[in-house]
Design an enzyme around this catalytic site. Structure first.
Site, PDB file in Angstrom:
ATOM      1  N   ASP A  37     -30.474   2.485  -0.327  1.00 44.91           N
ATOM      2  CA  ASP A  37     -31.096   3.730   0.144  1.00 44.91           C
ATOM      3  C   ASP A  37     -32.503   3.512   0.688  1.00 44.91           C
ATOM      4  OD1 ASP A  37     -28.851   4.851  -0.910  1.00 44.91           O
ATOM      5  OD2 ASP A  37     -29.896   6.439  -2.008  1.00 44.91           O
ATOM      6  N   HIS A 180     -32.369   0.331  -3.854  1.00 44.13           N
ATOM      7  CA  HIS A 180     -33.277   0.667  -2.751  1.00 44.13           C
ATOM      8  C   HIS A 180     -33.759  -0.620  -2.096  1.00 44.13           C
ATOM      9  CE1 HIS A 180     -33.256   4.078  -5.512  1.00 44.13           C
ATOM     10  NE2 HIS A 180     -33.462   4.840  -4.445  1.00 44.13           N
TER      11      HIS A 180
HETATM   12 ZN    ZN Z   1     -33.668   8.021  -1.586  1.00 45.01          ZN
END
Ligand code: ZN
Length: 425
Positions: A37, A180
């Protein structure tokens, strides 16, 4: 007693395999998806290198604002076979936005991705920032929504080993892992986790592939958290068909006239009502069949079948027997014919010349070969290629080459059969 138990188990296994569509005895892969992400960012290239090395596909939930900063990374991600998905433009909490603001976040990001990738990627899967989205927004968005089931809290623990351990510790079959790729520690930890999970027998797939393989039909407006073990694995996608052809474009194809001709005259028939399959190679059995059809002779089952690999029940058995008897085709010399082998262009030349001679046509035995790739034509085929070219029955390809070892396509066969038929042969 023991035998009965064993048979019982086999029966149960067979019934089970029949239900889930797996070949007998094949176990379902332990599928899992890893997602990244908030990127792309400065570490995404490094991540892509690591994924490529491991041959692992992943799913990237991109922020539109970062797509604008790193368009070439997005293009690379797409080209390398990863799934591209949408994580909004600039990471707002959807709970505080109106429906139109949410839609704007989504479409603006899709447009940025389209222009980075250079093609229309269509409606992408959406992961709302923080996983927050209202019920009304879910249906208004009209896209598949993806949450996660494994959260290593990598944004909090900036330590690669912790990230790795957190992922490996909670991963299950069908999990969707959240990481992430904007933190270096997350990239290192995720790659290490992938190595460990692969050792534990997991197969990484993209999010869409995870659901497809598990037989789950995803719908718009619904949030998916994972695809838990259900014993189903539809298997990897079929490889693309190298001979696929868009039949709606057939009338623009160079061989269209010949294709219509051979269909109308019953010389070649399509695969089905509407499909001709012009790029498919001709098998030796198909070639013998069309020549027998061209000859228009009554072929009886009496003279079947000189080859051990031509079963008498096959549609082509009588045609091959007939063609062998008339000296049009011959076997491989070991009692086999190879009915399913593809016909090369030089083999086709031999069969055509034999067919023409059988029909009483006089060929020019002094014909000279005039192709740029003469040397690639086998010596046994050279006089035949010369004769069949001399009469214009077979013609060269681009650059005046004959391409003797290429398979003859159905379109090429159609055009030479049309010429033969027009010569009343
Ligand atoms: Zn996010």
């Amino acid at each position: 007693m023991r035998k009965t138990l064993l048979y019982g188990l086999i029966v149960v296994t067979l019934i089970f395999s029949a239900f889930v569509g797996l070949p007998r005895g094949v176990m379902a892969d332990k599928l899992i998806a890893i997602t990244f992400d908030d990127g792309p960012g400065p570490y995404t290239d490094q991540l892509l290198d690591g994924l490529a090395k491991r041959k692992v596909p992943a799913t990237f939930f991109l922020l539109g604002s970062n797509v604008k900063k790193y368009p070439s990374v997005v293009k690379r991600t797409y080209r390398e076979g990863h799934q591209i998905a949408n994580h909004s433009w600039d990471h707002p909490n959807f709970n505080n936005l109106s429906q139109s603001e949410v839609l704007n976040q989504i479409t603006k990001t899709e447009n940025a991705i389209d222009s980075a990738v250079g093609t229309d990627v269509g409606k992408l899967m959406v992961r709302p920032p923080y996983g927050n989205i209202t019920s009304a927004q879910k249906s208004a968005v009209g896209r598949k929504l993806i949450h996660w089931s494994v959260d290593p809290l990598d944004w909090q623990y900036r330590n690669a080993t912790t990230v790795k351990n957190n992922i490996v510790g909670s991963a299950r079959e069908g999990s969707i892992i959240l990481v992430h790729d904007i933190y270096s520690t997350s990239v290192t930890g995720a790659l290490a986790a992938i190595d460990e999970l692969k050792k534990k027998g997991y197969t990484f797939v993209t999010v869409s592939e995870l659901f497809r393989r598990k037989g789950i039909n995803m719908v718009d407006g619904k949030m998916y958290y994972n695809a838990p073990a259900n014993g189903v694995d539809l298997g990897p996608p079929a490889p693309p068909d190298p001979y696929a052809f868009d039949e709606s474009k057939l009338s623009e194809y160079w061989a269209y006239e010949a294709i219509c001709y051979v269909k109308e005259n019953g010389i070649m028939v399509g695969f089905s009502e509407r499909k001709f399959g012009p790029l498919y190679p001709m098998t030796r059995a198909m070639f013998a069949s069309v020549l027998s059809r061209m000859a228009g002779e009554e072929i009886t089952a009496a003279n079947m079948t000189p080859f051990s690999d031509v079963a008498s029940g096959k549609y082509y058995a009588a045609a091959i027997a007939w063609a062998a008897e008339k000296g049009i085709v011959c076997g491989y010399g070991n009692g086999k014919f190879g009915p399913d082998d593809y016909v090369t262009r030089e083999q086709a030349a031999v069969m055509i010349v034999n067919y023409m001679s059988y029909k009483g046509f006089t060929l020019n035995e002094n014909a000279v070969l005039g192709y740029t790739d003469n040397a690639r034509i086998h010596s046994w085929a050279q006089p035949y290629v010369a004769m069949v070219s001399d009469k214009g029955i077979m013609v060269g390809m681009g650059n005046n080459s004959f391409a003797p070892l290429e398979n003859i396509s159905r379109a090429q066969a159609a055009s030479l059969l049309m010429r033969l038929h027009q010569m009343q042969l």
